[in-house]
Scaffold this active site. Structure first.
Site, PDB file in Angstrom:
ATOM      1  N   SER A  56      -5.226   0.924  -7.845  1.00  0.00           N
ATOM      2  CA  SER A  56      -5.635   1.262  -6.474  1.00  0.00           C
ATOM      3  C   SER A  56      -4.812   2.378  -5.837  1.00  0.00           C
ATOM      4  O   SER A  56      -5.230   2.953  -4.847  1.00  0.00           O
ATOM      5  CB  SER A  56      -5.589   0.014  -5.586  1.00  0.00           C
ATOM      6  N   HIS A  96       0.306  -0.397  -1.129  1.00  0.00           N
ATOM      7  CA  HIS A  96      -0.650   0.557  -0.560  1.00  0.00           C
ATOM      8  C   HIS A  96       0.024   1.459   0.473  1.00  0.00           C
ATOM      9  O   HIS A  96       1.136   1.188   0.905  1.00  0.00           O
ATOM     10  CB  HIS A  96      -1.848  -0.167   0.069  1.00  0.00           C
ATOM     11  N   ASP A 122      -7.664  -1.667   4.025  1.00  0.00           N
ATOM     12  CA  ASP A 122      -7.332  -2.993   3.486  1.00  0.00           C
ATOM     13  C   ASP A 122      -7.733  -4.173   4.365  1.00  0.00           C
ATOM     14  O   ASP A 122      -7.364  -5.300   4.058  1.00  0.00           O
ATOM     15  CB  ASP A 122      -5.819  -3.076   3.221  1.00  0.00           C
TER      16      ASP A 122
END
EC number: 3.4.21.89
Length: 180
Positions: A56, A96, A122
């Site tokens: 990701s 992230h 998210d």
């Protein structure tokens, strides 16, 4: 075959040698734990080293990259930073990038994250009804990385038999290593 040789070697060792080898193994394990606890204190992060488990964050980080984290509480979180956070109800922390900051008058900061390689933010990963993360959700912030070093961890998680074989080989090596 090999297992019988191992037990034969163990039987031939006298009690003092065996005791010494077990003590040696215990020292290695306790040293590793002390280093880990020391890193926790120095970095301010409950998990100073993490492995990237998904794609990701590509191309910034790839699956298997080892990240080094710090988590100093007086250090403000900024947009563009890569954070590792934990969400209630999920065991595995997520790596992230912070994409939006929402700063209140009293200095409280809420922020939104997104994987560089993901289409959407998210919010779908956060617990139900949660739209922003807070400082308490952060495990650490990426300060450096070693590419692909964490692949061993991923392989051990994906193939448990490999993990047990590796542990058995390492244990046998430590127990049977003769002092020169």
């Amino acid at each position: 075959g090999a297992a019988m040789d191992l037990f034969g070697d163990l039987r031939r060792m006298n009690k003092r040698q065996l005791y010494y080898q077990v003590l040696n193994f215990a020292m290695i394990v306790s040293s590793a734990l002390m280093i880990w606890k020391g890193l926790i204190v120095v970095t301010g992060s409950e998990s100073p080293i993490v492995v990237v488990l998904s794609g990701s964050m590509e191309p910034a980080f790839h699956r298997g990259d080892l990240l080094f984290l710090t988590n100093f509480h007086d250090d403000p979180i900024r947009a563009g930073e890569i954070v590792v956070f934990k969400v209630e109800g999920r065991d595995i922390p997520i790596v992230h990038r912070v994409i939006k900051i929402h700063e209140k008058e009293n200095g409280n900061i809420k922020f939104l994250t997104k994987g560089d390689n993901n289409e959407v933010d998210d919010r779908g990963l956060y617990k139900e009804g949660q739209n922003w993360l807070e400082k308490k959700d952060v495990v650490g912030r990426a300060r450096g990385f070693l590419p692909y070093v964490g692949m061993v961890t991923i392989i051990m998680n994906d193939y448990p038999k490999f993990k047990y074989a590796l542990l058995a080989v390492m244990g046998a090596f430590v127990l049977l290593k003769q002092e020169s």
